[in-house]
Design an enzyme around this catalytic site. Structure first.
Site, mmCIF file in Angstrom:
data_model
loop_
_atom_site.group_PDB
_atom_site.id
_atom_site.type_symbol
_atom_site.label_atom_id
_atom_site.label_comp_id
_atom_site.label_asym_id
_atom_site.label_seq_id
_atom_site.Cartn_x
_atom_site.Cartn_y
_atom_site.Cartn_z
ATOM 1 N N ILE A 136 -51.745 31.923 -38.196
ATOM 2 C CA ILE A 136 -50.657 31.101 -38.648
ATOM 3 C C ILE A 136 -50.071 30.963 -37.327
ATOM 4 C CG2 ILE A 136 -50.343 31.869 -40.829
ATOM 5 C CD1 ILE A 136 -48.333 33.983 -39.646
ATOM 6 N N ASP A 137 -49.087 29.537 -37.375
ATOM 7 C CA ASP A 137 -48.600 29.177 -36.074
ATOM 8 C C ASP A 137 -47.285 30.416 -35.473
ATOM 9 O OD1 ASP A 137 -49.915 26.622 -36.414
ATOM 10 O OD2 ASP A 137 -48.101 25.778 -37.692
ATOM 11 N N LYS A 138 -47.301 30.250 -34.251
ATOM 12 C CA LYS A 138 -46.384 31.011 -33.570
ATOM 13 C C LYS A 138 -45.238 31.034 -34.408
ATOM 14 C CE LYS A 138 -43.284 30.777 -29.457
ATOM 15 N NZ LYS A 138 -42.851 30.117 -28.361
ATOM 16 N N ARG A 236 -47.323 22.050 -42.837
ATOM 17 C CA ARG A 236 -46.235 21.073 -41.971
ATOM 18 C C ARG A 236 -46.680 19.782 -42.229
ATOM 19 N NH1 ARG A 236 -46.436 23.975 -36.337
ATOM 20 N NH2 ARG A 236 -44.581 22.737 -35.854
#
Length: 306
Positions: A136-138, A236
């Site tokens: 998962i993204d930062k 997103r």
């Protein structure tokens, strides 16, 4: 293991680095430049410069060796371990933590923390992301499953490929909805106009996101998303595509947004079969305090459903 690509240019006039970036979307322009300079990208069997203008019919070979030079060190970083057995670890990743080392983020990642926690992590082909089967993204918080051995990695990756696992996310997005739920089925690939972004593109990889509207407020909504596929930045990109970008998203959202530390996106529920027993495991975690506090403030101005 070195990845190899054989490309034939259909048309000319494009710089070599741009052409390769469009064809091999997982490579950044910086990485492509490094490969060209190292003689790993050849045009008609010969080394060329990054700025070389590709001609129609050019035969371009691309060799991508593993990033062996990147040494991953164990670091004593606190972890929120939700579950652990002999095969898997389920961890609640905080917002702001990168999952694995990469250019620009060589340390202080989840992998560095995991290596301190245990020596039992499944090897990865690249060497710099042991145990990691999805990411998962930062600035996305929440649940990740980590493989502790090769058998577990194979099982978890197979479940991801078969779309048999369960991944539910909570997100705060811009705008309100007339519908209670929906499905976004739109292919995702590298944005040809901005290499830092992904986008819905005709030749992208299949991507499906299901969403359900939970609450609505003036100018914002709280939604639940279920992933059927796992493309980079999928939620997103998809929510921006339908006109509801995530609040706080620095890449896809508007500048005028909710104050925070990145997109309001949280991996709240994770379910999968235990690799050895086959037993269904399911876990859920609450969003971080900032997310909860933001929802509490928005609820004070809640939009009543018709």
């Amino acid at each position: 293991m070195t990845a190899h690509y054989d490309l034939t240019a259909a048309k000319g006039g494009v710089r070599l680095d741009k052409y390769v970036a469009e064809q091999v979307t997982e490579l950044s322009r910086t990485r492509i430049k490094e490969l060209v300079q190292a003689g790993k990208i050849l045009v008609n069997g010969k080394q060329a410069k990054v700025a070389y203008k590709v001609e129609a019919g050019d035969q371009i070979s691309v060799d991508v060796p593993p990033l062996e030079a990147l040494q991953v060190e164990a670091e004593n970083i606190p972890l929120d371990i939700v579950y652990e057995d002999e095969d898997v670890i389920v961890v609640n990743k905080p917002q702001g933590m990168v999952v694995h080392p990469a250019a620009g983020h060589p340390d202080h990642t989840l992998v560095n923390a995991l290596l301190y926690h245990t020596k039992d992590l499944a090897a990865s082909p690249e060497g710099f992301r042991p145990g990691i089967v999805h990411r998962i993204d930062k600035d996305t918080s929440g649940l990740l499953m980590v493989a502790k051995n090769a058998k577990a990695r194979e099982s978890l990756e197979a479940q991801l490929a078969a779309k048999s696992n369960k991944r539910l996310y909570l997100a705060i997005v811009h705008g309100n909805f007339s519908e209670e739920a929906g499905t976004i089925d739109a292919p995702i690939g590298r944005n040809p106009r901005d290499r830092k972004q992904m986008a819905v593109v005709e030749n992208g990889k299949p991507a499906v996101t299901h969403f359900k509207v939970l609450e609505q407020y003036p100018g914002y909504s709280l939604i639940q998303c279920q992933l059927e596929t796992g493309r980079t930045h999928q939620i997103r990109v998809h929510m921006d595509y339908i006109g509801h970008p995530l609040a706080g998203d620095p890449l896809y959202g508007p500048r005028k947004t909710l104050p925070g530390a990145g997109q309001f996106l949280h991996a709240a529920v994770l379910g999968f079969k235990q690799p050895t027993s086959g037993k269904w495991l399911e876990f859920s975690v609450e969003p971080p305090k900032l997310f909860q506090d933001t929802v509490a403030e928005l609820r004070k101005k809640r939009v009543k459903q018709a």
